[in-house]
Design a protein around this motif. Structure first.
Motif, PDB file in Angstrom:
ATOM      1  N   LYS A   1      10.049  23.706 -42.682  1.00  8.80           N
ATOM      2  CA  LYS A   1       9.171  24.088 -41.586  1.00  8.80           C
ATOM      3  C   LYS A   1       7.876  23.275 -41.616  1.00  8.80           C
ATOM      4  N   GLY A   2       7.335  23.074 -42.822  1.00  8.28           N
ATOM      5  CA  GLY A   2       6.105  22.302 -42.953  1.00  8.28           C
ATOM      6  C   GLY A   2       6.286  20.859 -42.513  1.00  8.28           C
ATOM      7  N   ILE A   3       7.382  20.241 -42.946  1.00  6.93           N
ATOM      8  CA  ILE A   3       7.662  18.870 -42.551  1.00  6.93           C
ATOM      9  C   ILE A   3       7.850  18.767 -41.043  1.00  6.93           C
ATOM     10  N   LEU A   4       8.520  19.763 -40.457  1.00 10.16           N
ATOM     11  CA  LEU A   4       8.753  19.773 -39.012  1.00 10.16           C
ATOM     12  C   LEU A   4       7.436  19.909 -38.240  1.00 10.16           C
ATOM     13  N   ILE A   5       6.532  20.762 -38.718  1.00 11.15           N
ATOM     14  CA  ILE A   5       5.234  20.927 -38.062  1.00 11.15           C
ATOM     15  C   ILE A   5       4.437  19.634 -38.119  1.00 11.15           C
ATOM     16  N   ALA A   6       4.404  19.004 -39.299  1.00 10.00           N
ATOM     17  CA  ALA A   6       3.655  17.751 -39.450  1.00 10.00           C
ATOM     18  C   ALA A   6       4.225  16.659 -38.558  1.00 10.00           C
ATOM     19  N   ALA A   7       5.565  16.508 -38.569  1.00  8.79           N
ATOM     20  CA  ALA A   7       6.195  15.474 -37.748  1.00  8.79           C
ATOM     21  C   ALA A   7       5.975  15.740 -36.260  1.00  8.79           C
ATOM     22  N   SER A   8       6.025  17.017 -35.866  1.00  2.00           N
ATOM     23  CA  SER A   8       5.812  17.365 -34.458  1.00  2.00           C
ATOM     24  C   SER A   8       4.402  17.006 -34.005  1.00  2.00           C
ATOM     25  N   SER A   9       3.419  17.259 -34.862  1.00  2.00           N
ATOM     26  CA  SER A   9       2.041  16.920 -34.499  1.00  2.00           C
ATOM     27  C   SER A   9       1.885  15.421 -34.292  1.00  2.00           C
ATOM     28  N   MET A  10       2.554  14.625 -35.112  1.00  2.00           N
ATOM     29  CA  MET A  10       2.479  13.168 -34.970  1.00  2.00           C
ATOM     30  C   MET A  10       3.168  12.704 -33.699  1.00  2.00           C
ATOM     31  N   LEU A  11       4.304  13.313 -33.380  1.00  2.00           N
ATOM     32  CA  LEU A  11       5.005  12.950 -32.139  1.00  2.00           C
ATOM     33  C   LEU A  11       4.159  13.259 -30.910  1.00  2.00           C
ATOM     34  N   ILE A  12       3.459  14.375 -30.939  1.00  2.00           N
ATOM     35  CA  ILE A  12       2.595  14.736 -29.816  1.00  2.00           C
ATOM     36  C   ILE A  12       1.473  13.704 -29.662  1.00  2.00           C
ATOM     37  N   ILE A  13       0.881  13.292 -30.783  1.00  3.30           N
ATOM     38  CA  ILE A  13      -0.172  12.271 -30.736  1.00  3.30           C
ATOM     39  C   ILE A  13       0.389  10.959 -30.195  1.00  3.30           C
ATOM     40  N   ILE A  14       1.595  10.606 -30.608  1.00  8.11           N
ATOM     41  CA  ILE A  14       2.222   9.362 -30.147  1.00  8.11           C
ATOM     42  C   ILE A  14       2.422   9.393 -28.636  1.00  8.11           C
ATOM     43  N   VAL A  15       2.876  10.514 -28.108  1.00 11.14           N
ATOM     44  CA  VAL A  15       3.085  10.639 -26.661  1.00 11.14           C
ATOM     45  C   VAL A  15       1.756  10.512 -25.911  1.00 11.14           C
ATOM     46  N   ILE A  16       0.727  11.220 -26.382  1.00  8.99           N
ATOM     47  CA  ILE A  16      -0.574  11.187 -25.701  1.00  8.99           C
ATOM     48  C   ILE A  16      -1.200   9.792 -25.776  1.00  8.99           C
ATOM     49  N   SER A  17      -1.200   9.204 -26.979  1.00 10.04           N
ATOM     50  CA  SER A  17      -1.825   7.886 -27.145  1.00 10.04           C
ATOM     51  C   SER A  17      -1.038   6.799 -26.422  1.00 10.04           C
ATOM     52  N   SER A  18       0.286   6.958 -26.311  1.00  2.89           N
ATOM     53  CA  SER A  18       1.092   5.998 -25.551  1.00  2.89           C
ATOM     54  C   SER A  18       0.692   5.999 -24.084  1.00  2.89           C
ATOM     55  N   SER A  19       0.481   7.193 -23.548  1.00  4.80           N
ATOM     56  CA  SER A  19       0.058   7.306 -22.149  1.00  4.80           C
ATOM     57  C   SER A  19      -1.309   6.662 -21.937  1.00  4.80           C
TER      58      SER A  19
END
Length: 310
Positions: A67-85
């Motif tokens: 669960k911890g790894i999933l939360i950390a990875a999800s936060s990074m994916l969200i940042i990647i989507v926002i910063s890509s835009s």
């Protein structure tokens, strides 16, 4: 903030200041920085990971690991989507955009994170840092490597990423878990030796951090808007997303604190290395690593004070 936490943060400042002074006095130079970096990444960190996994992990930690790894990875994916835009809106070139996204999304969990987390939370916080580190490493050498490699390979995925995932730190961690699960009888003298080497991690990392800050120059600053946005992603947006994710998925309080600090760490050092390998703007990435490291000396205490609200 407690007296113990205040003293810890002041100690971190003193050690980083010592490294800064050594650079300004020309006792250390780029060659010395390179040696310390290699010594830490290739030897001290793997030993630290092995010792921590073998002595600090429990079944309780492992039950929440995924669960911890999933939360950390999800936060990074969200940042990647926002910063890509944002990168598209700013009309970055492919090479600039890849570095911009990578610097916004990935943390310096070893050189800065390990001494900070150890200093603030002791051995209790290290297993949780390792979970964030695993997510950070896996995401960087897959998604991050893809984004940075587009400068030369037009975005083709390389299977050498698999080899990069098996870096010394991850191998040390996995070896420690294997010894723990198999109840391998690690001799006491080896554990004691590993503990001595582990104790070198924090002071050496902070001296290295201070030395890097001592070499900070503004000639590679580039676009000030990019700099401001990356700072905002690292120190505001990224930890805020982690906080919001923990609202959706409640986890142990210590894990929450460690993950928030980990999400608010400086730019990952490997960004400049990989960016240079693929023909990107490694100078700007190196500048942002040093500059955000300097800023983190002030932002980390702020987040630690805000933990009283959790």
């Amino acid at each position: 903030m407690t007296i113990e936490a205040t003293n810890t943060i002041i100690t971190l400042f003193v050690l980083a200041g010592f490294g800064f002074a050594l650079k300004k006095l020309k006792v250390t130079d780029q060659r010395v920085d390179s040696f310390i970096s290699t010594f830490l990444v290739s030897y001290i960190v793997p030993v630290t990971m092995f010792h921590t996994a073998f002595t600090s992990f429990t079944m309780e930690h492992l039950k929440v690991s995924w669960k911890g790894i999933l939360i950390a990875a999800s936060s990074m994916l969200i940042i990647i989507v926002i910063s890509s835009s944002l990168s598209r809106m700013l009309r970055h070139s492919i090479k600039r955009g890849g570095a911009f996204i990578a610097m916004s999304a990935f943390s310096n969990t070893i050189f800065v994170g390990l001494p900070i987390i150890t200093g603030l939370f002791g051995d209790e916080g290290v297993p949780y840092l390792l979970l964030y580190f695993m997510a950070n490493t896996i995401m960087f050498w897959t998604v991050g490597n893809y984004l940075l490699s587009r400068t030369k390979t037009n975005g083709r995925f390389s299977f050498t990423v698999i080899r990069k995932l098996l870096n010394p730190a991850i191998l040390g961690f996995l070896l420690g878990l294997a010894a723990l699960f198999t109840e391998f009888p690690v001799p006491d003298y080896l554990l004691k030796s590993a503990e001595y080497l582990k104790d070198m991690m924090t002071p050496l990392s902070l001296i290295y951090m201070g030395s890097i800050i001592g070499a900070l120059t503004f000639k590679n600053l580039g676009n000030p808007l990019d700099t401001i946005l990356i700072i905002m992603f690292r120190f505001v947006v990224s930890p805020l997303i982690v906080i919001l994710l923990f609202k959706l998925v409640p986890m142990p309080l210590v894990m929450q604190k460690v993950f928030i600090i980990s999400a608010a760490l400086p730019v990952m050092g490997q960004v400049s290395i990989v960016s240079g390998k693929y023909g990107g703007d490694s100078g700007f990435a190196a500048f942002m690593t040093a500059f955000t490291t300097f800023l983190s000396l002030f932002t980390i205490p702020l987040y630690f004070m805000l933990f009283t609200l959790l």
